[in-house]
Design a protein around this motif. Structure first.
Motif, PDB file in Angstrom:
ATOM      1  N   GLU A 194      79.746  21.861  39.862  1.00 24.65           N
ATOM      2  CA  GLU A 194      79.933  20.407  40.035  1.00 24.65           C
ATOM      3  C   GLU A 194      79.547  19.646  38.768  1.00 24.65           C
ATOM      4  OE1 GLU A 194      77.884  16.743  42.558  1.00 24.65           O
ATOM      5  OE2 GLU A 194      77.512  18.821  43.139  1.00 24.65           O
ATOM      6  N   ILE A 195      78.447  20.060  38.139  1.00 23.91           N
ATOM      7  CA  ILE A 195      77.982  19.391  36.917  1.00 23.91           C
ATOM      8  C   ILE A 195      78.955  19.611  35.767  1.00 23.91           C
ATOM      9  CG2 ILE A 195      76.150  19.361  35.177  1.00 23.91           C
ATOM     10  CD1 ILE A 195      74.196  20.062  37.419  1.00 23.91           C
ATOM     11  N   VAL A 196      79.400  20.865  35.602  1.00 20.49           N
ATOM     12  CA  VAL A 196      80.349  21.182  34.530  1.00 20.49           C
ATOM     13  C   VAL A 196      81.632  20.388  34.697  1.00 20.49           C
ATOM     14  CG1 VAL A 196      81.786  23.005  33.539  1.00 20.49           C
ATOM     15  CG2 VAL A 196      79.392  23.459  34.074  1.00 20.49           C
ATOM     16  N   SER A 197      82.129  20.318  35.926  1.00 24.73           N
ATOM     17  CA  SER A 197      83.363  19.572  36.192  1.00 24.73           C
ATOM     18  C   SER A 197      83.204  18.099  35.822  1.00 24.73           C
ATOM     19  CB  SER A 197      83.730  19.714  37.670  1.00 24.73           C
ATOM     20  OG  SER A 197      84.885  18.964  37.973  1.00 24.73           O
ATOM     21  N   TYR A 198      82.055  17.508  36.180  1.00 25.87           N
ATOM     22  CA  TYR A 198      81.820  16.091  35.857  1.00 25.87           C
ATOM     23  C   TYR A 198      81.757  15.871  34.343  1.00 25.87           C
ATOM     24  CZ  TYR A 198      79.844  11.400  35.936  1.00 25.87           C
ATOM     25  OH  TYR A 198      79.648  10.056  35.745  1.00 25.87           O
ATOM     26  N   LEU A 199      81.011  16.716  33.641  1.00 21.07           N
ATOM     27  CA  LEU A 199      80.838  16.542  32.196  1.00 21.07           C
ATOM     28  C   LEU A 199      82.151  16.728  31.448  1.00 21.07           C
ATOM     29  CD1 LEU A 199      77.415  18.366  31.616  1.00 21.07           C
ATOM     30  CD2 LEU A 199      77.847  15.925  31.892  1.00 21.07           C
ATOM     31  N   LEU A 200      82.989  17.654  31.906  1.00 16.74           N
ATOM     32  CA  LEU A 200      84.291  17.858  31.251  1.00 16.74           C
ATOM     33  C   LEU A 200      85.216  16.669  31.478  1.00 16.74           C
ATOM     34  CD1 LEU A 200      85.012  21.631  32.034  1.00 16.74           C
ATOM     35  CD2 LEU A 200      84.454  20.631  29.804  1.00 16.74           C
ATOM     36  N   ASP A 201      85.138  16.060  32.668  1.00 11.89           N
ATOM     37  CA  ASP A 201      86.045  14.956  33.013  1.00 11.89           C
ATOM     38  C   ASP A 201      85.553  13.604  32.523  1.00 11.89           C
ATOM     39  OD1 ASP A 201      87.688  16.764  34.267  1.00 11.89           O
ATOM     40  OD2 ASP A 201      86.908  16.361  36.286  1.00 11.89           O
ATOM     41  N   HIS A 202      84.221  13.390  32.541  1.00 12.11           N
ATOM     42  CA  HIS A 202      83.702  12.050  32.282  1.00 12.11           C
ATOM     43  C   HIS A 202      82.717  11.968  31.109  1.00 12.11           C
ATOM     44  CE1 HIS A 202      85.434  10.981  36.170  1.00 12.11           C
ATOM     45  NE2 HIS A 202      84.794  12.006  36.707  1.00 12.11           N
ATOM     46  N   GLY A 203      82.273  13.078  30.590  1.00 13.35           N
ATOM     47  CA  GLY A 203      81.237  13.028  29.558  1.00 13.35           C
ATOM     48  C   GLY A 203      79.861  12.932  30.195  1.00 13.35           C
ATOM     49  N   ASP A 204      78.930  12.325  29.501  1.00 14.60           N
ATOM     50  CA  ASP A 204      77.546  12.254  29.977  1.00 14.60           C
ATOM     51  C   ASP A 204      77.442  11.640  31.377  1.00 14.60           C
ATOM     52  OD1 ASP A 204      76.914  13.239  27.507  1.00 14.60           O
ATOM     53  OD2 ASP A 204      76.055  11.377  26.734  1.00 14.60           O
ATOM     54  N   ARG A 205      76.500  12.169  32.179  1.00 19.30           N
ATOM     55  CA  ARG A 205      76.180  11.560  33.475  1.00 19.30           C
ATOM     56  C   ARG A 205      74.807  10.920  33.368  1.00 19.30           C
ATOM     57  NH1 ARG A 205      76.063  14.506  39.379  1.00 19.30           N
ATOM     58  NH2 ARG A 205      74.402  15.758  38.417  1.00 19.30           N
ATOM     59  N   ASN A 206      74.780   9.602  33.517  1.00 15.32           N
ATOM     60  CA  ASN A 206      73.541   8.851  33.332  1.00 15.32           C
ATOM     61  C   ASN A 206      72.595   9.001  34.520  1.00 15.32           C
ATOM     62  OD1 ASN A 206      74.281   7.791  30.790  1.00 15.32           O
ATOM     63  ND2 ASN A 206      75.498   6.197  31.782  1.00 15.32           N
ATOM     64  N   ALA A 207      71.326   8.637  34.269  1.00 12.67           N
ATOM     65  CA  ALA A 207      70.302   8.664  35.308  1.00 12.67           C
ATOM     66  C   ALA A 207      69.460   7.397  35.211  1.00 12.67           C
ATOM     67  CB  ALA A 207      69.415   9.907  35.162  1.00 12.67           C
ATOM     68  N   GLY A 208      68.891   6.994  36.337  1.00  9.36           N
ATOM     69  CA  GLY A 208      68.057   5.797  36.364  1.00  9.36           C
ATOM     70  C   GLY A 208      66.639   6.056  35.870  1.00  9.36           C
ATOM     71  N   TYR A 209      65.940   4.966  35.546  1.00 13.30           N
ATOM     72  CA  TYR A 209      64.575   5.069  34.997  1.00 13.30           C
ATOM     73  C   TYR A 209      63.837   3.761  35.267  1.00 13.30           C
ATOM     74  CZ  TYR A 209      61.034   4.717  31.282  1.00 13.30           C
ATOM     75  OH  TYR A 209      59.870   4.529  30.578  1.00 13.30           O
ATOM     76  N   ILE A 210      62.551   3.861  35.679  1.00 18.58           N
ATOM     77  CA  ILE A 210      61.753   2.643  35.828  1.00 18.58           C
ATOM     78  C   ILE A 210      60.455   2.691  35.019  1.00 18.58           C
ATOM     79  CG2 ILE A 210      62.718   2.084  38.088  1.00 18.58           C
ATOM     80  CD1 ILE A 210      60.141   3.120  39.365  1.00 18.58           C
ATOM     81  N   GLY A 211      59.938   3.884  34.732  1.00 14.94           N
ATOM     82  CA  GLY A 211      58.765   3.982  33.864  1.00 14.94           C
ATOM     83  C   GLY A 211      57.424   3.921  34.565  1.00 14.94           C
ATOM     84  N   VAL A 212      57.276   4.667  35.659  1.00 13.34           N
ATOM     85  CA  VAL A 212      55.979   4.740  36.333  1.00 13.34           C
ATOM     86  C   VAL A 212      55.643   6.191  36.648  1.00 13.34           C
ATOM     87  CG1 VAL A 212      56.169   2.458  37.402  1.00 13.34           C
ATOM     88  CG2 VAL A 212      56.932   4.497  38.660  1.00 13.34           C
ATOM     89  N   SER A 213      54.342   6.455  36.751  1.00 14.95           N
ATOM     90  CA  SER A 213      53.853   7.720  37.277  1.00 14.95           C
ATOM     91  C   SER A 213      53.054   7.399  38.528  1.00 14.95           C
ATOM     92  CB  SER A 213      52.970   8.422  36.242  1.00 14.95           C
ATOM     93  OG  SER A 213      52.483   9.640  36.744  1.00 14.95           O
ATOM     94  N   THR A 214      53.249   8.199  39.579  1.00 16.59           N
ATOM     95  CA  THR A 214      52.637   7.867  40.870  1.00 16.59           C
ATOM     96  C   THR A 214      51.867   9.043  41.461  1.00 16.59           C
ATOM     97  OG1 THR A 214      54.614   8.501  42.114  1.00 16.59           O
ATOM     98  CG2 THR A 214      54.453   6.202  41.392  1.00 16.59           C
ATOM     99  N   THR A 215      50.980   8.707  42.377  1.00 17.30           N
ATOM    100  CA  THR A 215      50.191   9.697  43.111  1.00 17.30           C
ATOM    101  C   THR A 215      50.324   9.428  44.604  1.00 17.30           C
ATOM    102  OG1 THR A 215      48.581   9.838  41.300  1.00 17.30           O
ATOM    103  CG2 THR A 215      47.885  10.642  43.460  1.00 17.30           C
ATOM    104  N   GLU A 216      50.620  10.463  45.360  1.00 23.00           N
ATOM    105  CA  GLU A 216      50.769  10.325  46.814  1.00 23.00           C
ATOM    106  C   GLU A 216      49.410  10.142  47.479  1.00 23.00           C
ATOM    107  OE1 GLU A 216      52.051  13.171  50.594  1.00 23.00           O
ATOM    108  OE2 GLU A 216      52.538  13.758  48.529  1.00 23.00           O
TER     109      GLU A 216
END
Length: 389
Positions: free
Chosen positions: A225-247
């Motif tokens: 699935e990942i290879v197919s996406y990268l070949l068709d669309h290029g990079d797949r972005n991801a979200g980020y907020i910048g925190v570290s948390t403890t449960e």
């Protein structure tokens, strides 16, 4: 067909050898049993090693105090890659090849140039294209079974292209990745976690532990699935907020009224909170910092969904498109607030660059949780002892 027969033979040989050594001494002599075991492992390691390559990614560096020939100042990262198909596509780790101008693939004395096709920022995997066919493609397992299985971890180790190590798969983490135990080097990241049938179970993405004995692998059945996406669309972005948390757990649970606000309007609503994520670190100038989140804030909902584990939050954020606005419900000094937070774009730092939030923070969070539980137990025991006295 021959390869399939070989794989089955390897497993059968291993099972017979283990049975003979540990359970049925009369069936074979110990020497013959160990010979069968060694032969089976040798065949297995050779077969899967044909899908493993060394990735050498480099770029020129220009230090301020360097007075020699600038063409001689080269920063190189060695990692492991896996051959995806017969056209030259190779799976590697993004952090090992990103921001590198020169990528070489090494396999049994051959050196082939390669280019970066795309990066999957959600998983940390990268797709490379070698100039020509090399080695043989891996065969992925088609299921997610993991816990308790004996596995073969194989990857680059101190210049050895395919150094093997036997271990066990512990199980799946909440984000879908697998945890395994095997003694492997850091440069084995990007290598493969194989079954005793010679099928690829996962791509090694992270090595932890003081002696590099604990690893994380991305499931192989999801790679197509990942290879197919990268070949068709290029990079797949991801979200980020910048925190570290403890449960943390809240006992007894508390009822909060969601009506206060930080930067948004929230309709009054009562909710019972018994678990949450305590923010232990906020990266300066990050989306979280700009939205007003602070250390010691307790996150208990994201877009109306209860969030109780650090990995759950991290996975949720990564799969959210950058620019999307999420609504977080938090507790701050016993008051509830609603925070509108625009999601930023996650960046993978090249190998050798230190991140403001360590990738091991989530693992550390689990350790901290266990320590806190232990402290609480000791405190309760001390209180009971005082009452007895």
């Amino acid at each position: 067909m021959l390869k399939k027969v070989l794989h089955l033979t390897v497993v059968e040989v291993l099972l017979v050898a283990f049975t003979a050594v540990f359970f049925s001494p009369s069936a074979f002599s110990e020497e013959n049993s160990l010979t069968y075991l060694e032969s089976g492992l040798n065949d297995l390691v050779y077969d899967v090693s044909r899908s493993v390559v060394t990735i050498e990614a480099s770029k020129p560096i220009y230090p301020n105090n360097y007075s020699g020939n600038l063409s001689e100042a080269i920063y190189t990262v060695l990692s492991t890659g896996l051959i995806y198909d017969s056209t030259g596509l190779i799976i590697g780790l993004a952090k090992s090849v990103i921001d590198r101008s020169n990528i070489k693939i090494k396999f049994e004395g051959e050196i082939v140039s390669a280019i970066l096709i795309g990066v999957d920022y959600q998983t940390g995997l990268a797709l490379l294209k070698a100039q020509r066919k090399i080695g043989q493609p891996f065969k992925p397992v088609q299921n997610s079974v993991c816990a308790g299985q004996m596995v073969l971890a194989i990857g680059n180790s101190f210049g050895i292209r395919a150094a093997p190590s036997i271990g066990f798969c512990a199980g799946h983490l909440t984000d879908g990745t697998m945890q395994f135990s095997a003694s492997v080097s850091r440069s084995s990241e990007g290598g493969g976690l194989f079954t005793l049938n010679g099928q690829l179970m996962g791509v090694i993405t992270e090595i932890n532990g003081r002696d590099a004995e604990i690893g994380i692998a991305f499931p192989a059945y999801k790679i197509d699935e990942i290879v197919s996406y990268l070949l068709d669309h290029g990079d797949r972005n991801a979200g980020y907020i910048g925190v570290s948390t403890t449960e943390i757990e809240i006992s007894p649970p508390i009822e909060v009224l969601l009506q206060a606000r930080i930067n948004s309007i929230q309709q009054p609503n009562r909710i019972l909170v018994h678990k949450g994520l305590l923010i232990s670190k906020v990266v300066p100038k990050s989306p979280a910092a700009k939205a007003g989140l602070k250390e010691n804030d307790l996150i208990f909902r994201a877009n109306g969904k209860m969030i109780t584990q650090p990995l759950e939050l991290a996975n949720f954020i990564k799969k959210t498109d950058p620019g999307t606005i999420l609504n977080f419900d938090i507790l701050r000094q016993n008051s509830a607030f609603a925070v509108r937070l625009p999601i930023g774009k996650y960046q993978i730092l090249p190998a050798g660059v230190t991140s403001p939030i360590s990738p091991n923070d989530v693992v550390t969070d689990s350790i901290i949780k266990e320590i806190e539980i232990l402290k609480k137990t000791i405190y309760e025991l001390e209180s009971r002892l005082k009452q007895l006295n």
